[in-house]
Each structure stands twice: as C-alpha cells, then as structure tokens.
Design an enzyme around this catalytic site. Structure first.
Site, mmCIF file in Angstrom:
data_model
loop_
_atom_site.group_PDB
_atom_site.id
_atom_site.type_symbol
_atom_site.label_atom_id
_atom_site.label_comp_id
_atom_site.label_asym_id
_atom_site.label_seq_id
_atom_site.Cartn_x
_atom_site.Cartn_y
_atom_site.Cartn_z
ATOM 1 N N GLY A 108 0.836 -1.210 0.000
ATOM 2 C CA GLY A 108 0.000 0.000 0.000
ATOM 3 C C GLY A 108 0.867 1.255 0.000
ATOM 4 C CE1 TYR B 234 -10.135 0.284 6.904
ATOM 5 C CE2 TYR B 234 -11.205 1.705 8.519
ATOM 6 C CZ TYR B 234 -10.074 1.311 7.823
ATOM 7 O OH TYR B 234 -8.886 1.959 8.061
ATOM 8 N N GLY C 91 -0.563 4.646 -1.112
ATOM 9 C CA GLY C 91 -1.693 5.225 -0.371
ATOM 10 C C GLY C 91 -1.262 6.419 0.458
ATOM 11 C CD GLN C 92 -4.263 10.139 4.468
ATOM 12 O OE1 GLN C 92 -4.817 9.186 5.021
ATOM 13 N NE2 GLN C 92 -4.478 11.387 4.820
ATOM 14 C CE LYS D 292 -7.737 -1.231 8.976
ATOM 15 N NZ LYS D 292 -6.389 -1.537 8.474
ATOM 16 C CG ASP E 180 -4.383 -8.282 -6.021
ATOM 17 O OD1 ASP E 180 -4.446 -8.333 -4.771
ATOM 18 O OD2 ASP E 180 -5.384 -8.320 -6.757
ATOM 19 C CB ILE E 181 -2.108 -7.140 -1.002
ATOM 20 C CG1 ILE E 181 -1.488 -7.509 0.326
ATOM 21 C CG2 ILE E 181 -3.611 -7.076 -0.897
ATOM 22 C CD1 ILE E 181 -0.019 -7.383 0.349
ATOM 23 N NE ARG F 258 -4.711 6.264 -3.745
ATOM 24 C CZ ARG F 258 -4.701 7.163 -2.777
ATOM 25 N NH1 ARG F 258 -3.716 8.039 -2.675
ATOM 26 N NH2 ARG F 258 -5.662 7.216 -1.903
HETATM 27 C C1 AKB Z 1 -11.343 5.930 7.375
HETATM 28 O O1 AKB Z 1 -11.967 6.990 7.524
HETATM 29 O O2 AKB Z 1 -11.825 4.913 6.862
HETATM 30 C C2 AKB Z 1 -9.917 5.859 7.868
HETATM 31 C C3 AKB Z 1 -9.841 5.346 9.261
HETATM 32 C C4 AKB Z 1 -10.291 6.174 10.386
HETATM 33 O O3 AKB Z 1 -9.394 4.252 9.473
HETATM 34 N N1 AKB Z 1 -9.306 7.162 7.775
#
Ligand code: AKB
Length: 312
Positions: free
Chosen positions: A8, A142, A11-12, A146, A53-54, A37
């Site tokens: 990644g 998400y 990414g940011q 996590k 690709d991961i 990206r």
């Molecule tokens: C998101 O908004 O999905 C991320 C996070 C807080 O993990 N920036």
C-alpha cells in the site's frame, strides 16, 4: 528493521512513510509495493518499486525472499466508505492480504506492522475516553476486518512467535497525499476547498467529533513502535493512539482564523455519517504513552497552520 517492505505504498500513509524510511535505512533497503494507484514519480525513482495485488501470495513471498526482507509494513487495504460499497471485496482484500503477509512473515521470519483503526470499535463501545481494552463490536465491514486483523496478529505472535505490532489510527491528515474512500477524508478535503473556493460542503454533521492525527505524528508512531523494546510491551497490536479530537465545526473555526472569508455548509451523507456515529469521539491512549512513550507533537492549531502554509 534493516530491509523493509511496504504494501500500500502509494496510499496516504505509504506516500510519506516510504521516503521517511528510505532516508533512514537507505533507498535500496525499502521495497515499495503498490497496485491500483499510480506511484508518485519520486517513490518510483528513489528505490525499488513493484506493482502487485496483495492477494498474490507467491508474488509477495518471492520479493520478500529475494531481498531478505526482515520487516513488512502492511498498509494495503480498502477504507471504511469504500468497504461499505463493496463489502465482499473489502473482506477479500483486507483479510486475505493480511493472512498472506502473516504467513509469509512466519515462513521468512519477518516482523509485521498492521495498522488498525478507530473503526475497530462500534456503537456499543464507550465513545468518550475509549479505553485500550473494551467492547469491540464494529458494524462496518472495514471495522470487522480491523478487529479481526488485530486478533489475527495477536494469534500469529502467540502461536507462531511472529513479531506483530500495531496501532489504532484515527483519521490522518496530510498535505502530501489525498486520502480515498475513508470517512475522515473531509478533514483533508476541507483544506483544498478553503484555499481554492473559500467554501466547503461537509458530508458529516457539524458536531461529529472524531479522533485525528497529523501525518508526521503517524509516521513517527510507526517507527517508534517498530523500534521499541518488545519486553516493555504488554500489548502488541491495536494500541489506541490519538493527537487531537475535533468536529467539522471546530476545524472550520480554526481555518477561519487564518482565512476569514472561509465558510462551511453541511450536506450530510447518511452512509458516512452512520459510520462516523459508530466510532469513538475520543480514545484514551495512555497505554501507548506508558508502554512505548507515544507522544504526538501536533495539536489542532499547529496542524491547521502547517496544512495551509504547505498547500498555499
Ligand atoms: C477511514 O476513515 O476509513 C480511515 C480510518 C479512520 O481508518 N481514515
């Protein structure tokens, strides 16, 4: 950390972490992996870069083995808002990507950094001064990836001795890379809008308080936890860390001090608002402060000043 692979990397976080690690450990010792990206030209030119690709476990292991990589910083994942539009894809990328990284690390004896998030909490978590160890029942895909990731990292440490470490990042703010697909992205987009149009239409309610952090503190956190003495760590994965916590209204007020003509209005996006409402308003990060001396440098005013200076 001597030979580091970053997934990644486009990414940011990766856009800033890769040059920081290359400065410290040498360009040739930091392997950047991107996929969809397009990489920043400097990222590509300054050291090894691979497009992968991961989910391609064999491809990833070939790179790790060929270069004697000893540390994997695994940043590749779909963020919260994108994950809600394609939950099956998010599970596939986020979980199978992490499983590949952990299995490769077990076989090749690498340490692993895994970034969790405020999203690992849910609507039944205490939302003020959220403790380090508390209820984690997220209701977003998400968030589910996590909290599962935190548990899987703990499991690989306890069962196989893989040196896994990680933090729960809040929303990250940076002028070098624009985030994509997150719920906290407004806190970056607002600066571009303030400078270009002196106006921003925010997709969250004005009183939505969330934890945030300026990117230099996030980069410092990754380096610090990966270099800390593991005997001092009672926890390993999912350390709460935060630097500030504010609402869109408070951020706009701070920007207005430097751009008086700036205005903000609100058109709430119900999907992102529901995600934000399920996250803590402010986490207690005293465990990270005690175990590996986490101490952020930037507060709201310092971050706003530097963002506006750097973007103008
Ligand atoms: C998101 O908004 O999905 C991320 C996070 C807080 O993990 N920036």
């Amino acid at each position: 950390m001597k030979k580091i692979l970053i997934t990644g990397a486009t990414g940011q976080i990766g856009t800033e972490l890769t040059p920081a690690l290359r400065n410290k450990f040498g360009n040739e010792n930091v392997f950047a992996i991107g996929h969809k990206r397009r990489p920043d030209p400097n990222l590509h030119a300054s050291g090894p870069y691979y497009s992968l690709d991961i989910r391609d476990c064999h491809g990833l292991e070939t790179i790790v083995a060929a270069h004697d990589v000893d540390t994997i910083i695994h940043l590749a994942s779909l963020l919260s808002a994108t994950a809600e539009t394609q939950p099956q894809q998010a599970w596939d990328i986020n979980m199978n990507g992490l499983t590949n990284v952990l299995e490769i690390s077990r076989r090749q004896q690498c340490a692993v950094f895994f970034p969790s998030s405020i999203a690992a909490f849910g609507p039944t978590t205490p939302s003020d001064n959220t403790p380090q160890d508390t209820i984690q029942r997220p209701n977003t895909m998400y968030g589910i990836t996590k909290v599962s990731g935190e548990l899987l990292c703990d499991y690989y440490y306890q069962r196989f001795g893989v040196d896994t470490r990680g933090v729960r990042f809040p929303g990250l703010i940076s002028y070098k890379a624009i985030p994509g697909g997150g719920t906290t992205d407004y806190a970056v987009h607002i600066f571009y809008a303030a400078l270009r149009e002196q106006h921003y239409v925010c997709y969250l309610r004005p009183d939505t308080r969330l934890d945030m952090m300026y990117m230099p503190d996030a980069i410092a956190a990754i380096m610090q936890i990966m270099e800390s003495d593991t005997t001092a760590l009672a926890h390993r994965n999912g350390f709460n860390i935060t630097a500030m916590s504010f609402t869109p209204e408070q951020l706009a007020y701070e920007i207005k001090k430097l751009i008086p003509e700036f205005t903000i209005t609100y058109t709430v996006d119900p999907v992102r608002q529901a995600i934000a409402d399920s996250w803590p308003r402010h986490m207690d990060d005293s465990v990270a402060r005690a175990e590996w001396r986490w101490a952020p440098q930037y507060d709201l005013a310092a971050m706003v000043r530097e963002m506006l200076d750097s973007l103008s």
